[in-house]
Design a protein around this motif. Structure first.
Motif, PDB file in Angstrom:
ATOM      1  N   LEU A   1     -39.290  48.170 -18.905  1.00 52.87           N
ATOM      2  CA  LEU A   1     -39.620  48.356 -20.329  1.00 52.87           C
ATOM      3  C   LEU A   1     -39.486  49.818 -20.735  1.00 52.87           C
ATOM      4  O   LEU A   1     -39.019  50.131 -21.827  1.00 52.87           O
ATOM      5  CB  LEU A   1     -41.053  47.862 -20.586  1.00 52.87           C
TER       6      LEU A   1
ATOM      7  N   ASP B   1     -32.217  48.590 -20.109  1.00 52.43           N
ATOM      8  CA  ASP B   1     -31.976  47.151 -19.935  1.00 52.43           C
ATOM      9  C   ASP B   1     -31.604  46.793 -18.500  1.00 52.43           C
ATOM     10  O   ASP B   1     -32.029  45.765 -17.986  1.00 52.43           O
ATOM     11  CB  ASP B   1     -30.833  46.711 -20.868  1.00 52.43           C
TER      12      ASP B   1
ATOM     13  N   LEU C   1     -32.848  38.319 -20.291  1.00 55.40           N
ATOM     14  CA  LEU C   1     -33.293  39.627 -20.783  1.00 55.40           C
ATOM     15  C   LEU C   1     -33.406  39.618 -22.317  1.00 55.40           C
ATOM     16  O   LEU C   1     -34.391  40.098 -22.877  1.00 55.40           O
ATOM     17  CB  LEU C   1     -32.315  40.717 -20.335  1.00 55.40           C
TER      18      LEU C   1
ATOM     19  N   ARG D   1     -36.722  40.334 -24.490  1.00 49.93           N
ATOM     20  CA  ARG D   1     -36.738  41.393 -25.508  1.00 49.93           C
ATOM     21  C   ARG D   1     -37.105  40.849 -26.885  1.00 49.93           C
ATOM     22  O   ARG D   1     -37.784  41.520 -27.658  1.00 49.93           O
ATOM     23  CB  ARG D   1     -35.367  42.075 -25.578  1.00 49.93           C
ATOM     24  N   GLN D   2     -36.658  39.630 -27.194  1.00 46.90           N
ATOM     25  CA  GLN D   2     -36.989  39.118 -28.531  1.00 46.90           C
ATOM     26  C   GLN D   2     -38.467  38.740 -28.640  1.00 46.90           C
ATOM     27  O   GLN D   2     -39.067  38.896 -29.700  1.00 46.90           O
ATOM     28  CB  GLN D   2     -36.053  37.996 -28.978  1.00 46.90           C
TER      29      GLN D   2
ATOM     30  N   LEU E   1     -40.832  40.432 -27.140  1.00 44.43           N
ATOM     31  CA  LEU E   1     -41.506  41.729 -27.302  1.00 44.43           C
ATOM     32  C   LEU E   1     -41.345  42.252 -28.728  1.00 44.43           C
ATOM     33  O   LEU E   1     -42.267  42.841 -29.289  1.00 44.43           O
ATOM     34  CB  LEU E   1     -40.940  42.752 -26.297  1.00 44.43           C
ATOM     35  N   TYR E   2     -40.184  41.996 -29.313  1.00 45.67           N
ATOM     36  CA  TYR E   2     -39.951  42.450 -30.686  1.00 45.67           C
ATOM     37  C   TYR E   2     -40.910  41.749 -31.652  1.00 45.67           C
ATOM     38  O   TYR E   2     -41.516  42.388 -32.513  1.00 45.67           O
ATOM     39  CB  TYR E   2     -38.492  42.174 -31.085  1.00 45.67           C
TER      40      TYR E   2
ATOM     41  N   VAL F   1     -34.071  35.732 -32.602  1.00 43.83           N
ATOM     42  CA  VAL F   1     -34.803  36.570 -33.550  1.00 43.83           C
ATOM     43  C   VAL F   1     -33.860  37.640 -34.079  1.00 43.83           C
ATOM     44  O   VAL F   1     -33.151  38.274 -33.305  1.00 43.83           O
ATOM     45  CB  VAL F   1     -36.011  37.233 -32.846  1.00 43.83           C
TER      46      VAL F   1
END
Lengths: 111, 326
Positions: free
Chosen positions: B228, B232, B259, B263-264, B266-267, B291
């Motif tokens: 994080l 990436d 991945l 990431r989406q 977390l967004y 997303v």
């Protein structure tokens, strides 16, 4: 050189640019994948599939998702524990080692 | 180009593929876009790389022998239509008012220890001869991961980590309470699943497994945290080691899809306010959804819609000091 061989070379070259992992794990992504894409087993894979492998690897190396789904300080410097990631990264990079006292403090107080 | 039409609590944007952002308020946001990020499931399916089975175990993985209630047999957790009777409700509200109970801390149990754990658990849950959920199909069919208890653990641990990233951004005492409830429930449930569903009768063996899973959880959380904070490819390598079991023949397309999926999530969590997250308004985005980042104008509208939703909550049990702005 055929385009398949070119793709394989591109993949291996890209993998070679990855930095060595800071922590020692049971398997190294870089080393295992270099060995895999350098082996003769990959010669049976179609050109299109190799191209997709290369594109995916290139996107990962170029931080496509990190830049697309940008996170701000809310998550990266969390208010519940602002030094959490700095402490971990400093330890991983070997800049600042956790001492027995700081570890004890973290366990007791949580930060 | 995105076209936005803003209706009551809802932001609609124009063009091709439907996507969804999780969370009660965020769930109302539907975006359509043409740019080159596709949903993780389609991305993973686009590769036809020959699948080579990874030989991890000497004998076939132990499979569940029976199915226990999803979280517990208690009506509160087991019955989606459960409603507490009105006398008990008013008695509870009075108690909260008289003793001035910190509801944000009390909410950690039902939200993190029950709702959010349920969210993590169901992502990769499977039972032999039962149809898989959309997210379980992504892991076991699209990514071709083996169906085993330890694989389920690794996927659940990944979702635990995603939630714990957001929990850290809560004020310290609530972050500790939420995280503690979530991890406690995770291990208690694993213990029950091993004894009831997997049929392991020896407590000593279960305890040994739990210790091993605890070590694995600490290691994977550290790797994901490093990913994080760096890039990436470091996060992808952590996913490859933990979720793909270090498979030398793993498909890069699959790793990229996972991945993107992480990431989406977390967004979405980054865009949620503390209040929404603390009230349990988060749901994981499905792998067949994508997303799209919000524009500034959409963010402002969304924030206003969330505030309107929470403004009318004035019962003692709905009291909160968690921020609606960050």
């Amino acid at each position: 050189m055929s385009s398949r061989e070119e793709l394989l070379k591109k993949i291996v070259d890209l993998l070679k640019t990855l930095p060595q992992e800071r922590l020692k794990h049971y398997a190294s992504f870089k080393d295992v994948q270099i060995k895999r894409f350098s082996s003769s087993e990959m010669s049976s894979v179609s050109e299109n599939d190799l191209k997709l492998q290369y594109i995916s690897l290139r996107d990962l190396v170029n931080d496509k998702y990190k830049n697309y789904y940008t996170l701000d300080d809310k998550l990266l410097r969390p208010k519940g524990n602002p030094e959490y990631y700095n402490r971990i990264m400093a330890d991983i990079r070997g800049e600042k080692k956790e001492t027995i006292f700081s570890a004890f403090r973290t366990v007791v107080f949580g930060k | 180009m995105l076209r936005a039409s803003i209706t009551k609590n809802r932001i609609l944007c124009g063009t091709s593929s439907t996507t969804r952002l999780s969370g009660t308020a965020l769930r109302h946001v539907r975006l359509y876009s043409n740019d080159d990020i596709s949903n993780p499931s389609s991305l993973a399916k686009s590769s036809n790389l020959p699948k080579i089975e990874q030989q991890l175990l000497k004998k076939p993985a132990r499979q569940p022998k029976k199915k226990s209630p999803f979280l517990s047999s208690h009506a509160i957790e087991n019955d989606p239509n459960y409603k507490m009777n009105s006398f008990l409700q008013s008695f509870g509200q009075s108690l909260i008012k008289i003793f001035n109970i910190d509801m944000d801390k009390s909410r950690a149990g039902p939200i993190a220890g029950s709702k959010y754990y349920g969210e993590c658990k169901k992502q990769a849950l499977y039972y032999p001869n039962e149809p898989l959920s959309e997210s379980a199909k992504f892991y076991y069919e699209t990514l071709n991961l083996p169906q085993s208890f330890s694989q389920w653990f690794q996927i659940t641990a990944l979702h635990y980590w995603i939630l714990s990233v957001r929990m850290r951004a809560l004020p310290f005492k609530y972050y500790r309470a939420y995280q503690q409830k979530l991890v406690d429930r995770f291990f208690r449930d694993m213990e029950l699943r091993m004894s009831e569903e997997m049929g392991i009768s020896s407590n000593r063996i279960i305890e040994g497994y739990l210790k091993e899973f605890n070590t694995q959880l600490l290691g994977s959380v550290l790797s994901y945290d490093e990913g994080l904070m760096t890039d990436d490819i470091t996060l992808a390598a952590a996913l490859w080691r933990n979720i793909f079991n270090g498979n030398p023949n793993a498909d890069m397309r699959h790793i990229e899809a996972l991945l993107g999926h992480v990431r989406q999530q977390l967004y979405v969590l980054n865009k949620m306010s503390d209040r929404q997250f603390g009230f349990g308004d988060f749901k994981f985005v499905e792998p067949n959804e994508v997303v799209k980042p919000l524009t500034k104008a959409q963010e402002v509208e969304l924030r206003a819609a969330v505030k309107r939703n929470y403004e009318n909550m004035d019962l003692p049990s709905q009291r909160s000091v968690l921020s609606l702005n960050e």
